[in-house]
Design an enzyme around this catalytic site. Structure first.
Site, PDB file in Angstrom:
ATOM      1  N   TYR A  86      -7.155  31.195   2.522  1.00  0.00           N
ATOM      2  CA  TYR A  86      -6.995  29.786   1.952  1.00  0.00           C
ATOM      3  C   TYR A  86      -7.915  29.299   2.984  1.00  0.00           C
ATOM      4  CZ  TYR A  86      -2.431  31.201   0.211  1.00  0.00           C
ATOM      5  OH  TYR A  86      -1.280  31.826  -0.396  1.00  0.00           O
ATOM      6  N   CYS A 119       0.773  -1.174   0.066  1.00  0.00           N
ATOM      7  CA  CYS A 119       0.041  -0.163  -0.029  1.00  0.00           C
ATOM      8  C   CYS A 119       0.945   1.249   0.124  1.00  0.00           C
ATOM      9  CB  CYS A 119      -1.105  -0.061   1.301  1.00  0.00           C
ATOM     10  SG  CYS A 119      -1.545   1.496   1.647  1.00  0.00           S
ATOM     11  N   GLN A 165     -11.471  18.463   6.811  1.00  0.00           N
ATOM     12  CA  GLN A 165     -10.337  17.687   7.495  1.00  0.00           C
ATOM     13  C   GLN A 165     -10.512  16.367   7.929  1.00  0.00           C
ATOM     14  OE1 GLN A 165      -7.293  19.079   7.898  1.00  0.00           O
ATOM     15  NE2 GLN A 165      -7.757  21.352   7.716  1.00  0.00           N
ATOM     16  N   CYS A 221      -8.372  -1.109   7.466  1.00  0.00           N
ATOM     17  CA  CYS A 221      -7.063  -0.600   7.550  1.00  0.00           C
ATOM     18  C   CYS A 221      -7.008   0.101   9.247  1.00  0.00           C
ATOM     19  CB  CYS A 221      -7.066   0.473   6.394  1.00  0.00           C
ATOM     20  SG  CYS A 221      -6.152   1.862   6.831  1.00  0.00           S
ATOM     21  N   GLU A 278     -10.622  32.433  -0.683  1.00  0.00           N
ATOM     22  CA  GLU A 278     -10.580  31.028  -0.959  1.00  0.00           C
ATOM     23  C   GLU A 278     -10.759  30.700  -2.508  1.00  0.00           C
ATOM     24  OE1 GLU A 278      -9.808  27.537   0.180  1.00  0.00           O
ATOM     25  OE2 GLU A 278     -10.504  27.114  -2.146  1.00  0.00           O
ATOM     26  N   CYS A 328       0.716  22.269   6.411  1.00  0.00           N
ATOM     27  CA  CYS A 328       0.637  20.786   6.136  1.00  0.00           C
ATOM     28  C   CYS A 328       2.040  20.559   5.730  1.00  0.00           C
ATOM     29  CB  CYS A 328      -0.554  20.111   5.672  1.00  0.00           C
ATOM     30  SG  CYS A 328      -0.652  21.101   3.721  1.00  0.00           S
ATOM     31  N   CYS A 355       1.183   4.308   4.782  1.00  0.00           N
ATOM     32  CA  CYS A 355       1.862   4.485   6.177  1.00  0.00           C
ATOM     33  C   CYS A 355       3.247   4.449   6.127  1.00  0.00           C
ATOM     34  CB  CYS A 355       0.959   3.970   7.125  1.00  0.00           C
ATOM     35  SG  CYS A 355      -0.683   4.060   7.487  1.00  0.00           S
ATOM     36  N   ASP A 370      -3.819  29.172   5.628  1.00  0.00           N
ATOM     37  CA  ASP A 370      -3.716  27.760   5.949  1.00  0.00           C
ATOM     38  C   ASP A 370      -3.344  27.328   4.445  1.00  0.00           C
ATOM     39  OD1 ASP A 370      -3.725  25.130   6.278  1.00  0.00           O
ATOM     40  OD2 ASP A 370      -5.994  25.209   7.088  1.00  0.00           O
TER      41      ASP A 370
HETATM   42  N1  SAH Z   1      -8.239  26.495   6.088  1.00  0.00           N
HETATM   43  C1  SAH Z   1      -9.169  25.420   5.364  1.00  0.00           C
HETATM   44  C2  SAH Z   1      -8.658  24.649   3.961  1.00  0.00           C
HETATM   45  C3  SAH Z   1      -7.247  24.415   4.222  1.00  0.00           C
HETATM   46  S1  SAH Z   1      -6.699  23.658   2.862  1.00  0.00           S
HETATM   47  C4  SAH Z   1      -9.470  24.096   6.570  1.00  0.00           C
HETATM   48  O1  SAH Z   1      -8.756  24.138   7.472  1.00  0.00           O
HETATM   49  O2  SAH Z   1     -10.296  23.214   6.110  1.00  0.00           O
HETATM   50  C5  SAH Z   1      -6.025  24.991   1.758  1.00  0.00           C
HETATM   51  C6  SAH Z   1      -7.103  25.558   0.936  1.00  0.00           C
HETATM   52  O3  SAH Z   1      -6.559  26.420   0.037  1.00  0.00           O
HETATM   53  C7  SAH Z   1      -7.868  24.612  -0.196  1.00  0.00           C
HETATM   54  O4  SAH Z   1      -9.277  24.886   0.134  1.00  0.00           O
HETATM   55  C8  SAH Z   1      -7.508  25.291  -1.568  1.00  0.00           C
HETATM   56  O5  SAH Z   1      -8.774  25.247  -2.455  1.00  0.00           O
HETATM   57  C9  SAH Z   1      -7.264  26.641  -1.349  1.00  0.00           C
HETATM   58  N2  SAH Z   1      -6.290  27.527  -2.147  1.00  0.00           N
HETATM   59  C10 SAH Z   1      -5.395  26.640  -3.019  1.00  0.00           C
HETATM   60  N3  SAH Z   1      -4.514  27.826  -3.576  1.00  0.00           N
HETATM   61  C11 SAH Z   1      -5.038  28.909  -3.182  1.00  0.00           C
HETATM   62  C12 SAH Z   1      -4.809  30.166  -3.818  1.00  0.00           C
HETATM   63  N4  SAH Z   1      -3.934  30.607  -4.552  1.00  0.00           N
HETATM   64  N5  SAH Z   1      -5.800  31.057  -3.168  1.00  0.00           N
HETATM   65  C13 SAH Z   1      -6.681  31.016  -2.195  1.00  0.00           C
HETATM   66  N6  SAH Z   1      -6.892  29.748  -1.876  1.00  0.00           N
HETATM   67  C14 SAH Z   1      -6.174  28.791  -2.359  1.00  0.00           C
END
Ligand code: SAH
Length: 395
Positions: A250, A20, A221, A97, A271, A346, A23, A319
């Site tokens: 984001y 797989c 998430q 899993c 976003e 991340c 992990c 984020d």
């Molecule tokens: N803060 C949210 C999502 C984080 S994931 C949470 O915790 O659930 C990162 C996000 O950034 C995604 O939704 C993706 O669509 C967005 N993203 C990616 N590139 C971007 C950009 N250039 N401008 C704005 N958003 C963007």
């Protein structure tokens, strides 16, 4: 820490691990994994300040609330379902899993076992024939609502009624069943057309006291237990008050901004993904939140426009995806000069790159959102003023 001491082996390692490949750290015991992640964070981020102790899981098993299985056949014709073997299109059959939700795994296996009785063919990618391609299951850990998505090559489903009632008989916890039609020759799992076969077509879940709608395609998430800890840390770092103007960059479906909205004066989210923005707006409404606005645009463009118009924010949450933020975003952020920036990442490598942008790092906390994998999430507090801490001069 030496590499060797990290490799204390895990007696409960997964038998499918090699095939797989999902992990990467499964050969380590959980405490070892946390040490490995802590060491990696210190190596990448230690130059910016002290890395606090990683927030691990109390129970690191079966944390994934979203499980996706590809369906196919072995050469001898046996139906199998599971994950693609790493960097290939061969399916590894998975019955259970260690990181996936157990209910989701049971539902997937039961669907696999039901197929012959209902004469449902699995899809064959080479011949482009057959019907069922994937099964996706999502469960709200707080609400216990369960969504099952059957991804199939056509909307024609002859044994539909009998199949659905048989599945519901086995799994009364299922609250919605969706048929996603994917007739394309594509790596994307979900098709564009969705038909709700049973229930509302979405589930809800509760995160930090707010309710969120989760549809088949919307981003949510995958480890809700740790997400709450991550967001609580982010809120602590933000130290909001009722007058704070907050930017959630984001923002996805708006989770961070909406959680912040109850403690702030005003929230503005940005976003790129239109569907996610629509979800964020709907989630605000669902929770009766009136002080949050969401915009569909590039976060860098958004920040640059805000900075140029002389608009101010007290706190910026950011984020970004694994690739990190953009130069335009960081330079506009410095120009706008909010008091505090809470960076949720991340990917510690792109985080380290972005931290060189000139703000001052005050606190760093890693959070283990993905036990058994080599991924690690980090939340960082940066401030405008030195506040007695070492200045980051790595511009
Ligand atoms: N803060 C949210 C999502 C984080 S994931 C949470 O915790 O659930 C990162 C996000 O950034 C995604 O939704 C993706 O669509 C967005 N993203 C990616 N590139 C971007 C950009 N250039 N401008 C704005 N958003 C963007």
């Amino acid at each position: 820490m030496s590499q060797k001491s990290n490799l204390k082996t895990n007696p409960d390692a997964c038998p499918l691990a090699k095939k797989c490949g999902g992990c990467q750290l499964q050969n380590m015991t959980y405490p070892r994994q946390l040490k490995w992640k802590q060491a990696r964070e210190e190596m990448l981020l230690g130059k910016f300040g002290k890395v606090d102790k990683i927030i691990g899981m109390q129970d690191p098993l079966h944390y994934r609330n979203k499980v996706q299985a590809a369906f196919g056949r072995t050469r001898s014709g046996k139906i199998i379902s599971g994950v693609y073997q790493s960097s290939s299109h061969r399916i590894v059959n998975v019955d259970s899993c260690m990181i996936e939700d157990e209910t989701a795994d049971e539902i997937t296996v039961d669907i696999r076992n039901m197929l012959p009785k209902f004469k449902i063919q699995v899809y064959d990618e080479d011949r482009r024939a057959g019907w069922l391609r994937h099964v996706l299951v999502k469960r709200g850990f707080k609400t216990n609502e369960v969504m099952v998505v059957l991804v199939a090559a056509s909307s024609v489903f002859p044994s539909k009624k009998r199949f659905i009632s048989s599945l519901l008989e086995k799994h009364g916890e299922i609250t919605t069943i969706i048929l996603s039609v994917n007739d394309k020759n594509t790596n994307l799992v979900l098709g564009e057309r969705e038909i709700a076969l049973y229930g509302r077509g979405y589930i809800t879940d509760v995160l930090c006291g707010l309710e969120f709608a989760v549809s088949a395609r919307s981003f949510y998430q995958i480890n809700p237990v740790q997400t709450e800890k991550l967001y609580e840390k982010a809120m602590e770092y933000a130290s909001l008050d009722k007058d704070s103007v907050v930017i959630d960059a984001y923002c996805g479906i708006g989770t961070i901004g909406l959680i912040a909205s109850g403690r702030a004066g005003r929230v503005i989210g940005a976003e790129l993904n239109r569907q996610a923005v629509n979800d964020a707006v709907a989630n605000a409404k669902r929770n009766g939140i009136e002080n949050a606005r969401f915009y569909c645009c590039d976060a860098g463009d958004f920040m640059s426009e805000m900075a140029e118009n002389g608009e101010k924010a007290d706190v910026v949450f950011m984020d970004p995806p694994r690739s990190g933020s953009s130069k335009k975003f960081i330079s506009s952020l410095v120009k706008m000069s909010p008091e505090r920036v809470v960076y949720i990442s991340c990917n510690p490598e792109t985080l380290a790159r972005d931290l060189r942008g000139g703000y001052m790092v005050q606190k760093i906390t890693p959070v283990d959102m993905f036990p058994f994998t080599n991924h690690v999430e980090t939340v960082v507090l940066m401030t405008r003023t030195d506040a007695g801490k070492r200045r980051n001069k790595l511009k």
